[in-house]
Design an enzyme around this catalytic site. Structure first.
Site, PDB file in Angstrom:
ATOM      1  N   SER A 141       0.854  -1.192   0.000  1.00  0.00           N
ATOM      2  CA  SER A 141       0.000   0.000   0.000  1.00  0.00           C
ATOM      3  C   SER A 141       0.884   1.235   0.000  1.00  0.00           C
ATOM      4  O   SER A 141       2.025   1.199   0.480  1.00  0.00           O
ATOM      5  CB  SER A 141      -0.895   0.017   1.250  1.00  0.00           C
ATOM      6  N   TYR A 155      -2.425  -0.922  10.287  1.00  0.00           N
ATOM      7  CA  TYR A 155      -2.471  -1.197   8.844  1.00  0.00           C
ATOM      8  C   TYR A 155      -1.190  -0.705   8.170  1.00  0.00           C
ATOM      9  O   TYR A 155      -0.566  -1.426   7.389  1.00  0.00           O
ATOM     10  CB  TYR A 155      -3.695  -0.535   8.218  1.00  0.00           C
TER      11      TYR A 155
END
Length: 249
Positions: A141, A155
């Site tokens: 990401s 995350y």
């Protein structure tokens, strides 16, 4: 190089299902696995009807069941007669502010996005080592490049860890025979991002998935997608203090 037989984890929805549809349209054979077998079966039926000349194998897999990962990968490998690209895509976006008492949410995110990814990596490398070649793709990401206060802290950490594993592998296999690619997507419409408040930089699912697949096909060491506006933003995220990266997250 055309990779004909592609395994995708987390293929029942979102980016995984989107990649499966695009690769199927290119005539690739697919090995698809996920927890939700009803969705996998529906996806297989859809793709088999549209592209009757490709082979599609599906299997139930919870990537947090570490003993099952190598077994399922091996079964799918045998069913297709080989696998030459494995896309480690399965992941979750749970999270809570650190110290809020919701350890379970952050623990689940780290376990699924990083620990389970490590198991998938080990299993993939075993397959490629026996074959003498292969392409391992890790879906990280853009948030791997920074820390973000609040619910996305775990995350970010999980995706940063995955990116770091990919960079280590790139160095280890710099001369082959296994190719390593780390993909860092920006915000793309999926079920996971449905509750995100960061809609300004969001692209639709089709646009995002096309950018991911195009990058994977190039087989670079690393790719930020979509390139605009995320490539320059990632450079900023790497140097700005975390408190200033919140608008990007």
């Amino acid at each position: 190089m055309i990779r004909q037989k592609i395994l995708i984890t987390g293929a029942s929805s979102g980016l995984g299902a989107g990649m499966a549809r695009l690769f199927a349209a290119q005539g690739r054979d697919l090995a698809l696995c996920a927890r939700r077998t009803d969705r996998l079966d529906d996806l297989k039926a859809e793709l088999s009807q549209r592209y009757p000349n490709i082979r599609i194998a599906v299997a139930a897999l919870d990537v947090n069941d570490h003993e099952q990962v190598p077994k399922v990968f091996a079964e799918l490998h045998d069913e297709l007669g080989g696998i030459d690209r494995i896309i480690v895509n399965a992941g979750i976006g749970k999270g809570a502010a650190l110290g809020s008492g919701k350890l379970w949410a952050n623990k689940a995110t780290i376990e699924t996005n990083l620990v389970a990814a490590l198991v998938q990596i080990e299993s993939a490398l075993q397959i490629f080592a026996k074959a003498g070649a292969g392409h391992l793709v890790l879906i990280s990401s853009v948030l791997a490049n920074t820390g973000v206060p609040g619910v996305k802290a775990a995350y970010c950490a999980s995706k940063a860890g995955l990116r770091s594993l990919g960079e280590s592998l790139r160095a280890e296999y710099a001369k082959g025979p296994i190719k390593i690619t780390v993909i860092e997507p920006g915000y793309i419409e999926t079920e996971m991002t449905a509750k995100s408040t960061s809609t300004m930089l969001m692209v639709d699912n089709e646009t995002g998935v096309r950018a991911i697949v195009a990058a994977i096909e190039r087989e670079p060491g690393r790719a930020v997608v979509p390139r605009w506006p995320w490539a320059p933003l990632v450079q900023l995220m790497r140097v700005l203090p975390p408190r200033l990266t919140t608008p990007f997250a």
